[in-house]
Design a protein around this motif. Structure first.
Motif, PDB file in Angstrom:
ATOM      1  N   PRO A   1       0.814  -1.239   0.000  1.00  0.00           N
ATOM      2  CA  PRO A   1       0.000   0.000   0.000  1.00  0.00           C
ATOM      3  C   PRO A   1       0.833   1.268   0.000  1.00  0.00           C
ATOM      4  N   GLU A   2       2.070   1.212   0.516  1.00  0.00           N
ATOM      5  CA  GLU A   2       2.900   2.418   0.559  1.00  0.00           C
ATOM      6  C   GLU A   2       3.651   2.629  -0.751  1.00  0.00           C
ATOM      7  N   TYR A   3       4.271   1.565  -1.292  1.00  0.00           N
ATOM      8  CA  TYR A   3       5.110   1.709  -2.475  1.00  0.00           C
ATOM      9  C   TYR A   3       4.384   1.408  -3.787  1.00  0.00           C
ATOM     10  N   GLY A   4       3.331   0.606  -3.720  1.00  0.00           N
ATOM     11  CA  GLY A   4       2.624   0.215  -4.938  1.00  0.00           C
ATOM     12  C   GLY A   4       2.173   1.387  -5.788  1.00  0.00           C
ATOM     13  N   PRO A   5       1.484   2.398  -5.225  1.00  0.00           N
ATOM     14  CA  PRO A   5       1.050   3.541  -6.052  1.00  0.00           C
ATOM     15  C   PRO A   5       2.212   4.266  -6.723  1.00  0.00           C
ATOM     16  N   LEU A   6       3.340   4.389  -6.018  1.00  0.00           N
ATOM     17  CA  LEU A   6       4.512   5.047  -6.591  1.00  0.00           C
ATOM     18  C   LEU A   6       5.063   4.237  -7.760  1.00  0.00           C
ATOM     19  N   LEU A   7       5.144   2.915  -7.587  1.00  0.00           N
ATOM     20  CA  LEU A   7       5.687   2.056  -8.640  1.00  0.00           C
ATOM     21  C   LEU A   7       4.791   2.044  -9.866  1.00  0.00           C
ATOM     22  N   ARG A   8       3.494   2.073  -9.650  1.00  0.00           N
ATOM     23  CA  ARG A   8       2.576   2.004 -10.790  1.00  0.00           C
ATOM     24  C   ARG A   8       2.580   3.278 -11.622  1.00  0.00           C
ATOM     25  N   GLU A   9       3.223   4.333 -11.120  1.00  0.00           N
ATOM     26  CA  GLU A   9       3.359   5.551 -11.914  1.00  0.00           C
ATOM     27  C   GLU A   9       4.494   5.452 -12.931  1.00  0.00           C
ATOM     28  N   LEU A  10       5.353   4.427 -12.818  1.00  0.00           N
ATOM     29  CA  LEU A  10       6.462   4.262 -13.744  1.00  0.00           C
ATOM     30  C   LEU A  10       5.944   3.854 -15.114  1.00  0.00           C
ATOM     31  N   ALA A  11       6.806   4.012 -16.118  1.00  0.00           N
ATOM     32  CA  ALA A  11       6.398   3.725 -17.493  1.00  0.00           C
ATOM     33  C   ALA A  11       5.947   2.281 -17.661  1.00  0.00           C
ATOM     34  N   ALA A  12       6.686   1.339 -17.098  1.00  0.00           N
ATOM     35  CA  ALA A  12       6.338  -0.081 -17.191  1.00  0.00           C
ATOM     36  C   ALA A  12       6.889  -0.794 -15.960  1.00  0.00           C
ATOM     37  N   VAL A  13       6.065  -1.574 -15.303  1.00  0.00           N
ATOM     38  CA  VAL A  13       6.467  -2.309 -14.104  1.00  0.00           C
ATOM     39  C   VAL A  13       6.110  -3.774 -14.310  1.00  0.00           C
ATOM     40  N   THR A  14       7.074  -4.663 -14.023  1.00  0.00           N
ATOM     41  CA  THR A  14       6.849  -6.089 -14.177  1.00  0.00           C
ATOM     42  C   THR A  14       7.015  -6.768 -12.820  1.00  0.00           C
ATOM     43  N   PRO A  15       5.913  -7.186 -12.199  1.00  0.00           N
ATOM     44  CA  PRO A  15       6.028  -7.934 -10.931  1.00  0.00           C
ATOM     45  C   PRO A  15       6.539  -9.356 -11.213  1.00  0.00           C
ATOM     46  N   LEU A  16       7.459  -9.829 -10.387  1.00  0.00           N
ATOM     47  CA  LEU A  16       8.041 -11.161 -10.557  1.00  0.00           C
ATOM     48  C   LEU A  16       7.964 -11.933  -9.241  1.00  0.00           C
ATOM     49  N   THR A  17       8.132 -13.237  -9.343  1.00  0.00           N
ATOM     50  CA  THR A  17       8.107 -14.090  -8.148  1.00  0.00           C
ATOM     51  C   THR A  17       9.360 -13.860  -7.310  1.00  0.00           C
ATOM     52  N   ARG A  18       9.303 -14.280  -6.061  1.00  0.00           N
ATOM     53  CA  ARG A  18      10.378 -13.987  -5.113  1.00  0.00           C
ATOM     54  C   ARG A  18      11.700 -14.652  -5.480  1.00  0.00           C
ATOM     55  N   ASP A  19      11.666 -15.755  -6.256  1.00  0.00           N
ATOM     56  CA  ASP A  19      12.917 -16.447  -6.562  1.00  0.00           C
ATOM     57  C   ASP A  19      13.887 -15.554  -7.337  1.00  0.00           C
ATOM     58  N   VAL A  20      13.360 -14.603  -8.134  1.00  0.00           N
ATOM     59  CA  VAL A  20      14.236 -13.694  -8.872  1.00  0.00           C
ATOM     60  C   VAL A  20      14.984 -12.781  -7.907  1.00  0.00           C
ATOM     61  N   PHE A  21      14.371 -12.484  -6.773  1.00  0.00           N
ATOM     62  CA  PHE A  21      14.959 -11.591  -5.772  1.00  0.00           C
ATOM     63  C   PHE A  21      15.464 -12.372  -4.558  1.00  0.00           C
ATOM     64  N   ASP A  22      15.889 -13.595  -4.761  1.00  0.00           N
ATOM     65  CA  ASP A  22      16.371 -14.443  -3.655  1.00  0.00           C
ATOM     66  C   ASP A  22      17.759 -13.966  -3.223  1.00  0.00           C
ATOM     67  N   SER A  23      17.854 -13.419  -2.019  1.00  0.00           N
ATOM     68  CA  SER A  23      19.139 -12.888  -1.548  1.00  0.00           C
ATOM     69  C   SER A  23      20.157 -13.982  -1.269  1.00  0.00           C
ATOM     70  N   ALA A  24      19.688 -15.190  -0.969  1.00  0.00           N
ATOM     71  CA  ALA A  24      20.605 -16.296  -0.650  1.00  0.00           C
ATOM     72  C   ALA A  24      21.423 -16.728  -1.853  1.00  0.00           C
ATOM     73  N   THR A  25      20.861 -16.582  -3.054  1.00  0.00           N
ATOM     74  CA  THR A  25      21.573 -17.018  -4.264  1.00  0.00           C
ATOM     75  C   THR A  25      22.115 -15.842  -5.075  1.00  0.00           C
ATOM     76  N   ALA A  26      21.936 -14.633  -4.576  1.00  0.00           N
ATOM     77  CA  ALA A  26      22.292 -13.453  -5.362  1.00  0.00           C
ATOM     78  C   ALA A  26      23.778 -13.415  -5.702  1.00  0.00           C
ATOM     79  N   GLU A  27      24.633 -13.645  -4.713  1.00  0.00           N
ATOM     80  CA  GLU A  27      26.068 -13.554  -4.973  1.00  0.00           C
ATOM     81  C   GLU A  27      26.524 -14.615  -5.970  1.00  0.00           C
ATOM     82  N   ARG A  28      25.983 -15.821  -5.852  1.00  0.00           N
ATOM     83  CA  ARG A  28      26.366 -16.875  -6.800  1.00  0.00           C
ATOM     84  C   ARG A  28      25.950 -16.516  -8.220  1.00  0.00           C
TER      85      ARG A  28
END
Length: 881
Positions: free
Chosen positions: A182-209
């Motif tokens: 509710p806080e960030y969603g309205p701000l993000l939806r004002e961008l030209a194009a936003v693509t929501p993705l599943t959490r695995d893309v943003f997995d911090s445990a595998t990020a460095e690898r």
């Protein structure tokens, strides 16, 4: 076929599927309905599915880039599905032609020139969030795969809006949870194009690898030091890139970390109000970027836009940029010569990116060749400078890096005239590869045979308009007009000519002889094209091997272009080098608005320069606040904006439009100028004004520069006056920042007696014969009138309205506080004056003219010459006897 379509579509949900069928890309079902509306093309139907008509629309393959550009600009994502085998092979085995998705096109992953704005970066941004006791932390990573840039940073939750406005991404990827927050969603939806993705893309445990694998390093020590949150966002970026490029790895630069506070913070409202890169109407023309952009290359224009979006806060780094500009201001002949060299230099970064992902063509190879050759010319000219500033020394070193052997090999290999696509062939120079020369000779000889055959068939049949043509479906065929078709289909000609196809105006045939020749031509042509493609791959491999050096040279060209452009701007428009230091100084003499000045110059009018000094007074620890009064149309808003823009230009390393300027580093720039509503969020004009003012009062520090225009005007007079009064006190006592505050509330000028850092200034005007003259000069003091009725008269309000307004104003000014507005209304019956006013207002009597003229004089402000002229003017008004 539809079964195949559904299978491919199921694997690419959320994207419009461009499904190749012959010479068209077709779209079906919901995709067709979306595309037909977006592109304005006809929606048709093809067959049925579950008893319902199947919606369909299509675009020609040769014009697909135009349609893709429009879809991407609207924020759509597209999967391009190609035929991966020869249709003849599919017909032979009586099956559907094999197809597969060869490319996913999204707004943030473009590389083609036809889909990109040459003068702007095309950023893909990944946003990762971590919740903490002290408030949310946001990790950001952004990539431009068309230039290989890769940057990471971290900010707080409240800073996200300003950071997004600075980066201005073409596409952002976020987690589903952040998108629905509710806080960030309205701000993000004002961008030209936003693509929501599943959490695995943003997995911090595998990020460095994932980062290590992409950049082929053993540990993160081989990359820039990044926080865990920044690494998470960076890994999400490269994961999305690999998915959209179907496993290909664009050669990105290793991530560079942007330190917090390294650039001036500018919130979205301020960027819009100051019209830095776009006007309020959304156009580049009329913006600050448009006014100062003298670059001659696309890469230089992109770099200038980056600098304008993120002014530096390091005085030493700014000084290095100013040194470089100063060197070329002092050398006009060298400056012009280098600009001519750069004007011929190609966009090396984007050519390199296309070749690296397999989408490059022969012209991209030529671009890199020409870039290396241009580097030699630039280096030779730079060698004439007695001493190279630090920035130019670094650029010169980068220009020396690419191997000149690459340029020589490309010069030998590439023909003079080059096709856009490698599949068109003809791009390898003759005598470069003997086997290719032989294949071309055989192919060209066969084509001469076809030309001779066409002439013979025309003579044999007596049909002078007979042609032998070729397309990708039928191959070679004989074509005649419909009126001659029957002759070829009757004896004896039908023994030679075999009917293939009948169209509205033409009939097509083939012959056994033509089939044999076609096979020979196809074999020779395919062999020649195959050899050319082998040469292309060899040259492209050389490019990729030299990628780092070529990329460094491309960046050097961009830096050199920006420096030369700013030097030309300074020389042509009489800009001066600012003094930029770490103090709280803000002293500008003869300041001018860079955009307005250019507009006036085009009309042959001068710009009235003004001084502004917000520096701390002796014995004070904080900068001053100027309270600016004066009528509308006098130039208050221009004065406010020009000082903000001068500070911004100084901190990007540019000379500034002034006769002298000393700027203490501004860490945050705030602007609340102009009126706008936000009806989509249910915000009135006044609510938007208050929200923007709240941001300023909550965030401005003593190093900030604040410009405020007409705070409180959107509500009742006393409410607005109270808000403006309290805002000034807060700026003075709590924010302690340097500020310019324009207002029509003249009562506020009394605050200068109790607020030691508040300075009253006004825009000078003069009344002459009842008319107001705007002098556009800012001077100490305060205005005692707003001249609103005079401005209304200039705007063209009906004379009866002006007369009525003057009468009401006189009554209001004479009114003591004890008389109510209702009593005033009784004294001034509604439309009383208007009813008596004739259609054409009568001229005042001669005596009234004299009285009005005398009242309009200001003897204390007049020079002796002006007084004498006024006396002659009064004498001319006397009645003639």
């Amino acid at each position: 076929m539809m079964e195949q379509y559904h299978e491919i579509k199921a694997a690419n949900l959320g994207l419009l599927l461009f499904y190749r069928m012959g010479d068209f890309y077709e779209l079906f079902f919901d995709d067709a309905e979306v595309a037909s509306r977006a592109l304005g093309i006809t929606l048709t139907k093809r067959g049925k599915h579950l008893g319902q008509d199947i919606p369909m629309c299509g675009v020609p393959v040769e014009r697909a880039d135009d349609y893709l550009h429009r879809l991407i600009a609207l924020g759509h994502r597209v999967a391009v599905c190609e035929q991966t085998e020869d249709p003849a092979a599919a017909r032979a085995r009586k099956s559907v032609v094999r197809r597969d998705v060869v490319r996913l096109i999204t707004p943030g992953t473009l590389t083609e020139d036809t889909l990109l704005d040459a003068r702007a970066n095309n950023y893909l941004l990944a946003i990762a969030r971590a919740k903490a006791a002290g408030g949310d932390r946001i990790g950001l990573a952004w990539i431009d795969i068309s230039t290989s840039e890769f940057i990471v940073t971290e900010c707080s939750g409240p800073e996200l809006a300003a950071t997004l406005a600075r980066i201005n991404p073409n596409e952002a990827i976020v987690t589903d949870a952040l998108y629905s927050d509710p806080e960030y969603g309205p701000l993000l939806r004002e961008l030209a194009a936003v693509t929501p993705l599943t959490r695995d893309v943003f997995d911090s445990a595998t990020a460095e690898r994932r980062l290590c694998d992409y950049f082929a390093v053993a540990t993160m020590d081989g990359l820039a030091a990044m926080s865990r949150l920044e690494a998470t966002a960076a890994a999400a970026c490269i994961t999305y890139v690999e998915r959209t490029q179907l496993g290909k790895k664009p050669p990105l630069s290793p991530p560079s970390r942007e330190l917090s506070g390294a650039t001036m913070a500018i919130d979205p409202a301020t960027r819009a109000n100051l019209e830095l890169t776009r006007t309020l109407a959304g156009e580049r023309r009329g913006s600050l970027l448009d006014a100062i952009d003298c670059t001659v290359t696309a890469a230089g224009s992109r770099l200038l836009a980056q600098r304008l979006a993120a002014p530096l806060t390091d005085a030493e780094a700014i000084a290095h940029r100013l040194d470089a500009v100063a060197a070329f201001v002092a050398e006009p002949m060298l400056r012009d010569s280098l600009r001519s060299t750069l004007r011929a230099a190609p966009d090396m970064s984007r050519a390199l990116a296309r070749l690296s992902v397999g989408r490059g063509g022969p012209r991209d190879l030529a671009a890199l060749r020409d870039g290396v050759l241009a580097a030699d010319d630039a280096l030779a000219q730079l060698g004439t400078l007695a001493e190279l500033p630090q920035e130019i020394r670094a650029a010169a070193a980068a220009l020396r890096r690419p191997s000149r052997d690459l340029a020589q090999e490309f010069s030998k290999a590439l023909a003079e005239e080059l096709p856009l696509q490698k599949r068109d062939g003809g791009f390898v120079r003759g005598n470069y590869l003997p086997a290719l020369d032989e294949a071309r000779e055989l192919r060209d000889a066969s084509r001469q045979v076809v030309a001779a055959m066409q002439a013979r068939y025309a003579d044999d049949t007596g049909i002078k308009t007979l042609k032998i043509r070729h397309n990708n479906v039928l191959g070679y065929f004989v074509e005649v007009t419909a009126q001659h078709g029957d002759r070829l289909m009757t004896a004896p000609l039908n023994a030679t000519f075999i009917h293939r196809q009948t169209l509205a105006g033409q009939v097509r045939f083939t012959t056994a002889e033509l089939g044999e020749i076609e096979a020979k031509i196809a074999n020779a042509g395919e062999r020649a094209l195959g050899l050319e493609l082998e040469v292309f791959e060899q040259l492209a491999a050389m490019v990729i091997a030299a990628g780092d050096d070529l990329r460094a040279a491309a960046q050097a060209f961009a830096l050199l272009d920006v420096t030369l452009a700013l030097a030309k701007l300074a020389a042509d428009d009489n800009y001066v080098r600012p003094e930029v230091d770490s103090s709280l100084a803000f002293a500008i003499e003869g300041g001018r608005h860079p955009v307005v000045e250019q507009a006036l110059k085009r009309d042959g009018q001068p710009f009235i320069a003004n001084a502004c000094d917000l520096s701390p007074a002796p014995g004070q620890q904080s900068g001053q606040i100027w309270l600016l009064t004066g009528p509308n149309m006098a130039g208050k808003s221009t004065f406010l904006r020009q000082n903000a823009l001068i500070a911004l230009l100084a901190q990007i390393g540019s000379f500034v439009p002034a006769s002298r300027a000393r700027i203490g580093i501004v860490d945050r720039l705030f602007s609340r100028v102009g009126a706008a509503d936000d009806l989509a969020r249910g915000r009135s004009t006044f609510m938007v004004e208050m929200v923007e003012t709240a941001v300023i009062l909550n965030q401005a520090s003593d190093r900030a520069l604040v410009i405020l225009d007409e705070i409180g005007r959107g509500t009742a007079t006393f409410d607005g006056l109270s808000i403006a009064w309290a805002a000034i006190e807060h700026l003075h006592e709590a924010n302690r920042c340097r500020a310019l505050f324009a207002t029509h509330y003249h009562e506020l000028t009394a605050l200068s007696s109790k607020l030691p850092r508040l300075f009253n200034a006004t825009v000078r005007v003069k009344e002459w014969h009842g008319e107001v003259v705007f002098l556009h000069e800012v001077m100490p003091g305060s205005a005692d009138r707003s001249y609103g009725i005079q401005v209304a008269k200039l705007a063209g309000l009906p004379p009866s309205v002006i007369s009525r307004a003057k009468a009401v104003l006189a009554k209001l000014e004479a009114n003591d506080r004890g008389q109510s507005v209702r009593a005033l209304a009784d004294d001034l019956p509604l439309f009383a004056l208007t009813a008596r006013a004739p259609a054409e207002p009568a001229l005042p009597s001669e005596a009234e003219q004299l009285i009005e003229a005398v009242r309009g004089l200001h003897p204390d402000e007049m020079s002796p010459r002006e007084a004498l002229e006024a006396l002659y003017a009064l004498q001319a008004k006397l009645p003639k006897r």
